[in-house]
Design a protein around this motif. Structure first.
Motif, mmCIF file in Angstrom:
data_model
loop_
_atom_site.group_PDB
_atom_site.id
_atom_site.type_symbol
_atom_site.label_atom_id
_atom_site.label_comp_id
_atom_site.label_asym_id
_atom_site.label_seq_id
_atom_site.Cartn_x
_atom_site.Cartn_y
_atom_site.Cartn_z
ATOM 1 N N PRO A 31 0.828 -1.210 0.000
ATOM 2 C CA PRO A 31 0.000 0.000 0.000
ATOM 3 C C PRO A 31 0.861 1.259 0.000
ATOM 4 O O PRO A 31 2.028 1.231 0.388
ATOM 5 C CB PRO A 31 -0.792 -0.130 1.303
ATOM 6 C CG PRO A 31 0.027 -1.012 2.178
ATOM 7 C CD PRO A 31 0.727 -1.969 1.267
ATOM 8 N N SER A 33 0.288 3.799 1.839
ATOM 9 C CA SER A 33 0.269 4.348 3.192
ATOM 10 C C SER A 33 1.423 3.804 4.033
ATOM 11 O O SER A 33 2.085 2.834 3.638
ATOM 12 C CB SER A 33 -1.060 3.990 3.853
ATOM 13 O OG SER A 33 -1.211 2.581 3.877
ATOM 14 N N VAL A 35 3.375 1.618 6.652
ATOM 15 C CA VAL A 35 3.148 0.192 6.900
ATOM 16 C C VAL A 35 3.939 -0.273 8.118
ATOM 17 O O VAL A 35 5.119 0.059 8.277
ATOM 18 C CB VAL A 35 3.555 -0.654 5.674
ATOM 19 C CG1 VAL A 35 3.525 -2.144 6.011
ATOM 20 C CG2 VAL A 35 2.627 -0.374 4.496
ATOM 21 N N LYS A 151 -3.346 3.887 14.981
ATOM 22 C CA LYS A 151 -4.642 4.093 14.337
ATOM 23 C C LYS A 151 -5.548 4.974 15.195
ATOM 24 O O LYS A 151 -6.216 5.892 14.681
ATOM 25 C CB LYS A 151 -5.312 2.736 14.080
ATOM 26 C CG LYS A 151 -6.644 2.854 13.343
ATOM 27 C CD LYS A 151 -6.460 3.438 11.947
ATOM 28 C CE LYS A 151 -7.781 3.548 11.211
ATOM 29 N NZ LYS A 151 -7.608 4.176 9.879
ATOM 30 N N SER A 184 -3.434 6.258 5.747
ATOM 31 C CA SER A 184 -4.145 5.224 6.492
ATOM 32 C C SER A 184 -3.157 4.108 6.834
ATOM 33 O O SER A 184 -2.700 3.376 5.952
ATOM 34 C CB SER A 184 -5.303 4.660 5.671
ATOM 35 O OG SER A 184 -5.955 3.631 6.375
ATOM 36 N N LYS A 186 -1.455 0.783 7.792
ATOM 37 C CA LYS A 186 -1.827 -0.618 7.563
ATOM 38 C C LYS A 186 -0.747 -1.543 8.108
ATOM 39 O O LYS A 186 0.420 -1.160 8.268
ATOM 40 C CB LYS A 186 -2.042 -0.882 6.074
ATOM 41 C CG LYS A 186 -3.276 -0.190 5.489
ATOM 42 C CD LYS A 186 -3.463 -0.548 4.029
ATOM 43 C CE LYS A 186 -4.782 -0.011 3.492
ATOM 44 N NZ LYS A 186 -4.850 1.454 3.524
ATOM 45 N N ALA A 242 -2.611 -6.617 2.951
ATOM 46 C CA ALA A 242 -2.552 -5.634 4.029
ATOM 47 C C ALA A 242 -3.793 -5.726 4.922
ATOM 48 O O ALA A 242 -4.909 -5.935 4.451
ATOM 49 C CB ALA A 242 -2.412 -4.230 3.450
ATOM 50 N N THR A 244 -6.241 -3.729 7.150
ATOM 51 C CA THR A 244 -6.719 -2.388 7.504
ATOM 52 C C THR A 244 -7.242 -2.433 8.935
ATOM 53 O O THR A 244 -7.803 -3.436 9.372
ATOM 54 C CB THR A 244 -7.831 -1.935 6.552
ATOM 55 O OG1 THR A 244 -8.893 -2.896 6.583
ATOM 56 C CG2 THR A 244 -7.310 -1.820 5.126
ATOM 57 N N LEU A 245 -7.067 -1.349 9.660
ATOM 58 C CA LEU A 245 -7.349 -1.349 11.093
ATOM 59 C C LEU A 245 -8.701 -0.734 11.445
ATOM 60 O O LEU A 245 -9.084 -0.709 12.616
ATOM 61 C CB LEU A 245 -6.234 -0.597 11.820
ATOM 62 C CG LEU A 245 -4.838 -1.225 11.632
ATOM 63 C CD1 LEU A 245 -3.763 -0.286 12.153
ATOM 64 C CD2 LEU A 245 -4.753 -2.572 12.323
ATOM 65 N N ASP A 246 -9.422 -0.229 10.438
ATOM 66 C CA ASP A 246 -10.698 0.440 10.716
ATOM 67 C C ASP A 246 -11.674 -0.472 11.460
ATOM 68 O O ASP A 246 -12.330 -0.048 12.416
ATOM 69 C CB ASP A 246 -11.332 0.922 9.411
ATOM 70 C CG ASP A 246 -10.454 1.924 8.690
ATOM 71 O OD1 ASP A 246 -10.683 3.130 8.841
ATOM 72 O OD2 ASP A 246 -9.515 1.484 7.997
ATOM 73 N N SER A 247 -11.765 -1.728 11.005
ATOM 74 C CA SER A 247 -12.735 -2.634 11.621
ATOM 75 C C SER A 247 -12.382 -2.945 13.071
ATOM 76 O O SER A 247 -13.266 -3.266 13.879
ATOM 77 C CB SER A 247 -12.825 -3.928 10.818
ATOM 78 O OG SER A 247 -11.568 -4.594 10.802
#
Length: 707
Positions: A31, A33, A35, A151, A184, A186, A242, A244-247
């Motif tokens: 990504p 972003s 890392v 995050k 963002s 990751k 990757a 993602t940490l949103d969840s």
């Protein structure tokens, strides 16, 4: 730091070239972003190599942690210069988080916390665990904590543009102005695999041994294994998808004030750290590259008996390698992505010989008084000193790496229930099916539809399980299996199994010949022979014209029961093959380089004796492949020792009659026979007197083995 990083990368690149290190990168695209890379840990030099490869391939600056003990003297100054920090630094967490938030550097973390030399990984009570004298327990969750903190901090910055993010790090605040709110963060899992892992003395080790007495020290073990890995092994660095940490922070955002409550944030991170760590390490371990050594040891431990027959072991490994390709989402070494039928064809197949040798060296396999191999399963379960296990029981390390992959282990256990005879029949069906698949794909590509089963290009496979003798017989250049169909039927009716392969590029479109090489034709022949050898005790080989040359090449490399060559072309009436074609080919290559029109790209064959079987034209480039086969046969004829029957038409308009004499005189066979027949055509397997030739072929086989 950037200058030091560039200089260190140059130095590491030089070491790679001098050592011959084979390092490849595979997997997902990285990504844009920042890392946080999380990787497994097996060798000391990974700390340097992974950041180097990230810089070389992706122009990414990355930092990592190192054991506090190495930060002394020149090495310590070097480590500090390239941005590495001690794992005991008080400001460690804040430095990592700030780098990720600002996008100034990526970070590489090894959650296992140490080099897991025994590769013993388990999943106990909902967590991945490592086992060693240094540490026994769950994989460390620090990397997950760093990712979650970063995050959450980035989310705070987006919600509170001007605030100073205090109390996030002990003794250190992070100014929100340093945070790039458009990025963002990751997490990218990294799987590092080495193949083959082989201990043993090397030049560097020998030099060290003359200078200092370290043979029984931990340093000596690390040098023995790791220098060999650097010099002789393939290191695969696999980047996973990757994370993602949103969840992971959705629950924290349900109430807008919770994200500013330090107690709730800390409790939330503590609750999520294990699940994120499991997710990361699941992806790390599941993407370890599966290679031949894994198949060897897994096949060995699942065999139903302790007595090991090498031919059965080869057959079982081949079955497991085939089955492995049907299991989705595994990272396979290129060796296992290809057909590995040479494992059961070639007794000197290097990966098998190498695995067998180390198993014998480390007494996992040993020979009894009758000279048969026995398997000492207990050695794979024996506890070895942690810092010596890579040297003393390499196969145990390799087994530990693969055995937690439950779907692969289950596959191997199921295949171990087959007898050798059942496996051989299954292999025969698979290989012969692959031959049809090759034809079908090529036909669809050039003709635009699927071929019928009775198409002239369909491989001819005539098999009866009650027949013990078989023959592999190939068609010639520009032709198709249909060319030898009558001979195949004749022999099958008399109790001989027949496999007439299709050489790639044939029986579809002449343009297909542009995409194949002489080596492809050799492989097609080898594949057919391997299939027939699985189900027949005696296997003869042969061919018409160019097919006969392929049979001679095969007989020069492998054990066969007899060779039959008919009108095989070492000398041709058409001088274009031996001189004009190679010359024009080189000229055309030069012209193509200059982007001009070539002199001659296609050769006319409209006057062929078999217009329904042969191509009516063929490309110049492909004829040069034919010339390569002729040249190779000439150089290897003396290696043919099997009984041989040479048949030649004395007035063949294509092949000179002295070609047969060259073959007859050139082979080293004790039993050999030359038949010069009064024939005016090249295609003598289709003329009016073909049955006489069929009888000669049958009598040769019958005489040799009393059918």
């Amino acid at each position: 730091m950037r200058i030091a990083f560039v200089l260190s990368s140059v130095v590491i690149g030089l070491i790679r070239k001098l050592s011959g290190a084979n390092i490849t990168i595979s997997g997902e695209a990285l990504p844009e972003s920042p890392v946080l890379f999380v990787a497994n840990h097996f060798t000391r030099f990974e700390t340097f190599v992974v950041p180097h490869m990230l810089y070389e391939k992706y122009d990414r600056t990355s930092r990592s942690l190192a054991d506090d003990s190495v930060f002394v003297g020149a090495l310590g100054r070097f480590m500090t210069g390239v941005g590495t920090i001690s794992n005991k630094s008080k400001n460690r967490d804040c430095i990592i988080v700030e780098d990720l938030l600002s996008g100034s550097a990526d970070w590489v973390i090894y959650p296992e916390g140490y080099m897991v030399k025994n590769k013993r990984i388990t999943f106990d009570e909902g967590e991945f665990c490592t086992h060693s004298p240094e540490y026994e327990g769950p994989v460390h969750t620090g990397a997950a904590v760093m990712a979650l903190k970063a995050k959450i901090l980035q989310t705070r910055a987006k919600l509170n543009e001007n605030g100073t993010l205090k109390r996030f790090c002990d003794g250190m605040d992070i100014d929100s102005t340093k945070i790039d709110k458009n990025l963002s963060i990751k997490v990218v899992p990294v799987s590092i695999t080495y193949y083959p892992i082989r201990p043993g003395r090397n030049r560097f080790l020998n030099w060290i041994d003359t200078k200092i007495n370290q043979r029984n020290k931990r340093l000596f073990e690390e040098l023995e294994v790791e220098v060999n890995l650097l010099m002789h092994a393939h290191m695969n660095i696999r980047f996973g998808k990757a994370i993602t940490l949103d969840s992971y922070i959705e629950e924290l955002l349900v109430n807008n004030t919770d994200i500013y409550d330090e107690d709730k944030v800390n409790a939330f991170i503590d609750a999520k750290r294990k699940s994120l760590t499991n997710d990361m390490m699941q992806r790390v371990y599941s993407q370890m590259q599966i290679h031949f050594d894994h198949m060897f040891i897994l096949s060995l431990v699942t065999m139903p008996t302790l007595k090991v027959c090498p031919s059965y072991l080869r057959t079982l490994i081949y079955k497991n390698a085939r089955s492995l390709r049907k299991i989705a989402d595994h990272n396979l070494h290129s060796e296992l992505q290809r057909e590995v039928f040479k494992l059961i064809l070639d007794e000197s197949y290097e990966p098998f010989v190498s695995s067998l040798e180390i198993a014998v060296q480390q007494n996992i396999l040993y020979k009894d008084s009758d000279g048969e191999y026995l398997f000492d399963r207990s050695l794979l379960e024996k506890e070895y000193p942690f810092h010596k296990v890579r040297v003393k029981n390499t196969m145990q390390v390799i087994l530990n790496e693969i055995k937690w992959q439950k779907d692969i282990v289950k596959m191997a256990e199921e295949n171990s229930h087959y007898t050798e005879a059942e496996l051989k029949v299954d292999n025969f069906k698979h290989i012969s099916g692959r031959s049809w698949n090759y034809f079908e794909r090529e036909y669809q590509k050039y003709v635009g539809k699927k071929p019928r089963k009775d198409n002239k290009g369909a491989p001819i496979i005539l098999y009866d399980e009650n027949f013990e003798t078989g023959i592999v017989f190939s068609h010639g250049y520009m032709a198709a299996p249909k060319e030898v169909e009558a001979l195949a039927q004749y022999l099958f009716e008399r109790g001989i199994n027949v496999y007439a392969p299709r050489l790639r590029g044939h029986a579809t479109d002449p343009k297909a010949l542009l995409d194949v090489t002489a080596l492809d034709w050799e492989t097609d022949f080898e594949r057919a022979f391997t299939a027939m050898r699985q189900v027949c005790n005696k296997v003869y080989i042969g061919g018409f014209s160019t097919g006969g040359l392929l049979a001679l090449l095969h007989a020069a490399q492998y054990k066969v029961d007899g060779v039959i060559v008919i009108n095989s072309a070492l000398k041709l009436h058409d001088l274009r093959v031996s001189y004009v074609v190679p010359t024009l080919q080189r000229f055309n290559e030069m012209i193509a380089h200059l982007h001009a029109k070539s002199i001659m790209e296609w050769i006319d064959n409209s006057q062929t004796e078999q217009p329904l079987v042969n191509y009516h034209k063929h490309p110049l480039a492909s004829v040069s492949q034919l010339e390569k086969i002729m040249s190779k046969v000439t150089k290897t004829l003396d290696k043919v020792t099997a009984p041989i029957l040479v048949i030649q038409g004395d007035n063949d308009p294509v092949v000179k009659r002295e070609s047969a004499k060259l073959i007859y005189d050139g082979v080293s066979s004790r039993e050999k026979k030359l038949l010069l027949l009064p024939r005016d055509r090249h295609s003598i397997l289709a003329d009016i007197n073909k049955d006489d030739i069929f009888e000669d072929v049958y009598e040769f086989i019958k005489y040799e083995h009393n059918i």
